[in-house]
Write an enzyme that holds these catalytic residues in place. Structure first.
Site, short mmCIF file in Angstrom:
data_model
loop_
_atom_site.label_atom_id
_atom_site.label_comp_id
_atom_site.label_asym_id
_atom_site.label_seq_id
_atom_site.Cartn_x
_atom_site.Cartn_y
_atom_site.Cartn_z
N PHE A 106 0.83 -1.21 0.00
CA PHE A 106 0.00 0.00 0.00
C PHE A 106 0.86 1.25 0.00
CE2 PHE A 106 -0.02 2.27 4.07
CZ PHE A 106 0.77 1.44 4.84
N LYS A 107 2.12 1.12 0.41
CA LYS A 107 2.98 2.30 0.45
C LYS A 107 3.26 2.87 -0.94
CE LYS A 107 5.21 1.40 4.87
NZ LYS A 107 4.64 0.11 5.29
N ASP A 108 2.91 2.13 -1.99
CA ASP A 108 3.12 2.63 -3.36
C ASP A 108 2.44 3.98 -3.60
OD1 ASP A 108 4.77 0.68 -4.51
OD2 ASP A 108 3.09 -0.65 -4.92
N ALA A 111 4.30 6.83 -1.79
CA ALA A 111 5.65 7.00 -2.35
C ALA A 111 5.58 7.63 -3.73
CB ALA A 111 6.37 5.65 -2.40
#
Ligand SMILES: *Cc1c(COP(=O)(O)O)cnc(C)c1O
Length: 432
Positions: A106-108, A111
Site C-alpha cells: 500500500f505504500k506505493d 511514495a
C-alpha cells in the site's frame, strides 16, 4: 493551506516546504492548520468519480496552490494508476486490497505521490536537487525505489540489511538502477536506521546535499493515504450503514489518514487499530498512559514499531480528548499464534489468503464484531501475500504464485554497493 509543527517551536510552512523538508526544524511533525470538509457534491458524486479526479479533489486543499491543478491532476493520476478492489472475504467482512501497485504494497500510493511532488518542485528549479535517504526493513524501500524511479532532480539512496529482506524485496531494491542506489549494509535494520539518522545530523553533508527522508512523517506521503478510504467508501453499497474499518498499524500513518478523511466527512464508522505484540496504543487506550516499548520481531514485521511516530497526529486530530478518541477508535493486540490461526482458518474456510498484516486486521475486526453484532467491516489488506512466503507457505502447504507486477524483476542483475556499519563509509559515498 499552512502546516504547523506539533512541537510549536517552528514557523508555519506551505505544502511545498513541508514536503521538501519532511520534518519541522524543531523536530516536530507537520499538521494541517485546518481540516477541509468534503462538499455535498463530492459525497453525492463519489460512487462514480474517476480515481484521478477523486484524488485531485481530496489533495487540492492540502497542496494549497503550490502545484497548479493541471500538474497536480497528472501527479494524482500516476499515484493511483492501479485498482483498489473491495473483495468479500467472509460474512460481514470485506478486504480493501491495497496491494495491486508496482511493489505490491500500500505504500506505493504515498511514495508515488511524494516522489512526483518532489520531482515537480525540483524541476521548477526553485529547490536544489534532492537526495532521498531511507533505511528499510523491506517494504518501504521497494515502494520508495519504484516510486522515485526516473524522477528528474531526485536521487534515492536506500540502506538495507544484508540477508535480512525477502528475495522479492531485494529484487525490488536492487534491480532498478538509474537514480536509485542500494547500499547493502552488513548489519541490522536498526544499524541502517542509525546510519541514516546520523547522516541527517551531519553539517558537512547538509552543506553538500539536500537530504530528505521518505517515511510517513512527510505530509506528501502521509496525506494521500486518505484516498484508500475514499475508494472504500466509493465501493460501499449505497444506503448501507457505514463500515467499521480495521487497519493494520505500525507507525499509525495510514490509520491517521483514515481518521482525517472521516473528520472531513467521509461516511465511515468506527476505526480499529490492529496491532501485533508491539502495542503501546492498545495499552494507552486501556490505561490512559502512553509508554513507548522496545520493538519486538513478529510475523507482521512492517508493524514492528514500539513508538509509532504518527500517533501524535491522531492525538492532535482529537485535540487530546481521550473520550472523543475512544468513541472513534479502538485498538486490539493480536499475537503471532492468533495471526497464524486466522490465516489458516480464513484460507481453509473462505479460500482467501491473508498476508500476516491483513490477518492481524481480520482478527481484530472479528473481536470487535463479537461485541458489536450486526456491523459490517472492511479490513485493509496492506501487502500481497507473496511477500511473506516464509510465514504463509508452511501454513497453506503450497507455493504462492508470483504476480505479474514482480515477475519482470526475475533474473535482472542485482546492483548493490556493499557497506560496513561505518558512518565514515556512508559519508564518503554521499560526499562523492
Ligand atoms: C507499513 C506497513 C504497515 C503499517 O502502516 P503504518 O502506516 O506504518 O501504520 C502495515 N502493513 C504493511 C504491509 C506495511 O508495509
Amino acid at each position: 493551506m499552512q502546516y504547523y509543527s506539533l512541537r510549536r517551536q517552528a514557523p508555519t510552512v506551505d505544502f511545498r516546504t513541508a514536503a521538501i523538508t519532511g520534518q519541522a526544524p524543531d523536530g516536530g511533525l507537520y499538521f494541517p492548520e485546518t481540516i477541509p470538509r468534503f462538499g455535498a457534491d463530492f459525497l453525492r458524486d463519489l460512487p462514480t468519480l474517476d480515481r484521478a479526479d477523486l484524488a485531485l479533489a481530496v489533495m487540492r486543499p492540502y497542496v494549497g496552490g503550490t502545484i497548479p491543478d493541471a500538474d497536480l491532476h497528472e501527479i494524482c493520476a500516476a499515484a493511483v494508476d492501479f485498482p483498489f478492489p473491495l473483495v468479500p472475504v467472509s460474512p460481514g467482512i470485506t478486504a480493501l486490497e491495497l496491494f495491486h501497485g508496482p511493489t505490491l504494497a500500500f505504500k506505493d500510493v504515498g511514495a508515488r505521490f511524494m516522489s512526483r511532488c518532489l520531482g515537480y518542485f525540483a524541476q521548477r528549479g526553485d529547490t536544489p536537487s534532492v537526495t532521498v535517504l531511507v533505511a528499510t526493513s523491506g517494504d518501504t524501500g521497494g515502494a520508495v525505489a519504484s516510486g522515485f524511479l526516473g524522477v528528474p532532480g531526485v536521487e534515492v539512496v536506500i540502506l538495507y540489511p544484508k540477508g535480512k529482506v525477502s528475495p522479492v524485496q531485494e529484487q525490488q531494491l536492487t534491480t532498478l538502477g538509474q537514480n536509485i542506489t542500494a547500499l547493502e549494509v552488513s548489519g541490522t535494520f536498526d544499524d541502517c536506521q542509525a546510519l541514516v539518522k546520523q547522516a541527517f545530523r551531519d553539517p558537512e553533508l547538509a552543506a553538500h546535499r539536500f537530504l530528505t527522508s521518505a517515511n510517513s512523517i512527510n505530509v506528501a506521503r502521509w496525506l494521500p493515504q486518505q484516498l484508500y478510504y475514499c475508494f472504500a467508501a466509493q465501493q460501499w453499497p449505497a444506503g448501507a450503514q457505514p463500515p467499521v474499518i480495521s487497519v493494520p498499524s505500525g507507525n499509525f500513518g495510514n490509520i491517521c489518514a483514515g481518521l482525517l478523511a472521516r473528520a472531513s466527512g467521509l461516511p465511515l464508522g468506527h476505526f480499529i487499530a490492529a496491532c501485533n505484540a508491539n502495542d503501546p496504543v492498545p495499552r494507552y487506550l486501556r490505561s490512559g498512559t502512553y509508554a513507548a516499548q522496545a520493538a519486538v520481531a513478529t510475523h507482521s514485521n512492517a508493524m514492528d514499531v514500539g513508538d509509532p511516530s504518527n500517533f501524535v497526529r491522531i492525538l492532535e486530530l482529537f485535540q487530546h480528548d481521550l473520550g472523543a478518541l475512544k468513541a472513534a477508535l479502538s485498538a486490539e493486540t493480536v499475537s503471532d499464534p492468533d495471526t497464524v490461526a486466522t490465516i489458516l482458518q480464513v484460507w481453509f474456510e473462505n479460500g482467501y489468503l491473508l498476508d500476516p498484516h491483513a490477518a492481524v486486521a481480520y482478527a481484530a475486526l472479528l473481536r470487535y464484531q463479537a461485541q458489536h453484532p450486526d456491523t459490517a467491516g472492511i479490513l485493509l489488506a496492506t501487502a500481497h501475500p507473496v511477500k511473506f512466503p516464509g510465514v504463509l507457505e508452511p501454513i497453506i502447504g503450497q507455493p504462492i504464485e508470483l504476480p505479474e507486477a514482480v515477475r519482470h524483476l526475475q533474473g535482472r542483475p542485482k546492483q548493490a554497493i556493499p557497506m560496513d556499519v561505518d558512518f565514515g563509509a556512508l559519508k564518503e559515498f554521499l560526499l562523492r
